[in-house]
Write a protein that holds these residues in place. Structure first.
Motif, mmCIF file in Angstrom:
data_model
loop_
_atom_site.group_PDB
_atom_site.id
_atom_site.type_symbol
_atom_site.label_atom_id
_atom_site.label_comp_id
_atom_site.label_asym_id
_atom_site.label_seq_id
_atom_site.Cartn_x
_atom_site.Cartn_y
_atom_site.Cartn_z
ATOM 1 N N HIS A 36 13.599 73.068 32.857
ATOM 2 C CA HIS A 36 12.546 72.356 33.599
ATOM 3 C C HIS A 36 11.225 73.130 33.464
ATOM 4 O O HIS A 36 10.336 72.731 32.751
ATOM 5 C CB HIS A 36 12.948 72.215 35.059
ATOM 6 N N HIS A 64 25.262 76.894 42.815
ATOM 7 C CA HIS A 64 24.773 76.070 41.703
ATOM 8 C C HIS A 64 25.308 76.591 40.366
ATOM 9 O O HIS A 64 25.300 77.807 40.111
ATOM 10 C CB HIS A 64 23.246 76.058 41.688
ATOM 11 N N GLN A 119 13.974 67.712 39.662
ATOM 12 C CA GLN A 119 13.753 66.804 40.790
ATOM 13 C C GLN A 119 15.083 66.379 41.413
ATOM 14 O O GLN A 119 16.074 66.152 40.724
ATOM 15 C CB GLN A 119 12.983 65.568 40.320
ATOM 16 N N ASP A 120 15.088 66.323 42.758
ATOM 17 C CA ASP A 120 16.265 65.909 43.549
ATOM 18 C C ASP A 120 17.394 66.935 43.501
ATOM 19 O O ASP A 120 18.534 66.616 43.847
ATOM 20 C CB ASP A 120 16.799 64.541 43.091
ATOM 21 N N GLU A 121 17.096 68.173 43.057
ATOM 22 C CA GLU A 121 18.089 69.247 43.077
ATOM 23 C C GLU A 121 17.506 70.452 43.787
ATOM 24 O O GLU A 121 16.293 70.584 43.931
ATOM 25 C CB GLU A 121 18.489 69.659 41.651
ATOM 26 N N THR A 122 18.387 71.347 44.231
ATOM 27 C CA THR A 122 17.979 72.657 44.733
ATOM 28 C C THR A 122 18.954 73.689 44.198
ATOM 29 O O THR A 122 20.138 73.403 44.022
ATOM 30 C CB THR A 122 17.977 72.716 46.273
#
Length: 370
Positions: A224, A174, A166-169
């Motif tokens: 995740h 990366h 959540q709140d990442e891409t």
């Protein structure tokens, strides 16, 4: 200039044009003791960029400039014509400063070219991944491009998709992408497996012959959740596998599945259930609709149906999962049977209840009206 031998002992032939004009600049600076000008530094940057584009390494390019400076040293006017130690020191310091600035500029140009090359490669990979996963391009051209990325589309492939926390891409920069690429390349080589970010997720496309590489990706990316498709053939099969993995992630979100690894093969029943949405909505209204009249609404009883099924219809286990006493669970089951007319303890009727409960989770009932 013939060649420069690097520290590893392998000769890297660097053409003389990549040191063009530098001995003359050093000769003039040995007399004037000035600093390297902006235009001269930019000239070295341009040469560094050209050398990188031509495939020459920075180490060999630097070695060439140092070799030229070393050979020219004794004949530099400011050095050979120095009248005393002070003049020699001044000339030597100016030449070394110019050499330092020139090599730094070479390095900047070389790095700039490498950055541009990486950006071009990343853009090409993004375009290829878009065309491949959306099936928008000519199959022959896709197959030809795929070979450049180490994929042989004639093979059977599996597609794994990992959403970001959540709140990442996930994108090209990366850290997880770099880590996965590095570890998989070190263990399995650079070919056959493609790893790329797509729509904020991380995608791995691997042939069935590279199952260990796929397993390694799943392990590295499953902090995740990871969805894994079934094997499919060809470029069309890759598109189908990608759609399967995305669908599995969507189903897991809607059903609230607490699984780190989602196998599409295990979820095939759900698309079947949703294929006729109107029929599913009618089943939910007909079977579960009466639960809305229960004290506390339908949600507690709906959860009881789902958990009772997940517990294998074992009262004690279902009560534990619901944090209820066995007696309280029995009361809920009686209420469900009384309101719906379907008995959870009847082998045929429980299937209808369980199917309706699954449909309710998929269609977000009773929060959404059907």
């Amino acid at each position: 200039m013939p060649s420069v031998v690097g520290a590893a002992g392998a000769a890297a032939v660097v053409p003389p044009e990549f040191v063009a004009g530098f001995p003359e600049v050093l000769a003039e600076i040995s007399v004037s003791c000035r600093a390297l000008s902006r235009s001269e530094r930019e000239g070295r940057r341009a040469l560094g960029e050209q050398a990188a584009d031509a495939g020459y390494g920075l180490r060999d390019l630097t070695a060439l400039h140092l070799a030229v400076a070393r050979r020219a040293w004794a004949t530099l006017p400011g050095v050979s014509g120095a009248r005393d130690a002070g003049e020699l020191r001044r000339a030597g310091a100016a030449v070394l400063a110019a050499l330092e600035a020139g090599i730094a500029a070479l390095g900047e140009g070389h790095e700039r070219a490498q950055r541009h090359a990486v950006q071009r490669a990343a853009a090409a990979r993004r375009a290829f991944v878009d065309d491949l996963l959306y099936g928008r391009s000519d199959p022959g051209r896709i197959a030809e491009q795929a070979e450049g990325f180490g994929l042989r589309l004639a093979d059977r492939h599996i597609v794994a998709v990992a959403p970001a926390p959540q709140d990442e891409t996930y994108d090209e920069g990366h850290p997880l992408l770099r880590r996965v690429e590095r570890e998989l390349a070190g263990r399995f080589g650079d070919h056959d497996v493609l790893i790329a970010p797509k729509d904020g997720r991380l995608v791995c496309i691997a042939p069935t012959t590279q199952q260990p590489a796929l397993d390694a990706f799943v392990k590295l990316a499953s902090g995740h959740r990871v969805a894994v498709s079934r094997p499919h053939n060809g470029a069309v099969g890759v598109v189908r596998g990608y759609e399967e993995a995305i669908s599995a992630l969507d189903l897991a979100e809607r059903l609230g599945l607490d699984l780190k690894v989602l196998n599409s093969a295990d979820l095939l029943v759900f698309p079947v259930l949703l294929r006729d949405r109107a029929a599913m909505a009618d089943l939910i209204r007909s079977v579960l609709g009466p639960l809305e009249h229960a004290r506390g609404g339908a949600e507690p009883l709906l959860a009881t149906i789902s958990v009772y099924a997940e517990a294998g219809y074992v009262n004690a286990e279902a009560a534990r999962r619901l944090d209820l006493s066995v007696r309280a669970l029995s009361y809920r089951l009686e209420r469900i049977a009384a309101l719906t007319g379907f008995d959870p303890d009847d082998s045929l009727q429980r299937y209808t209840l369980e199917t309706a409960a699954l449909g309710a989770r998929l269609l977000d009932w009773p929060a959404s009206r059907l």
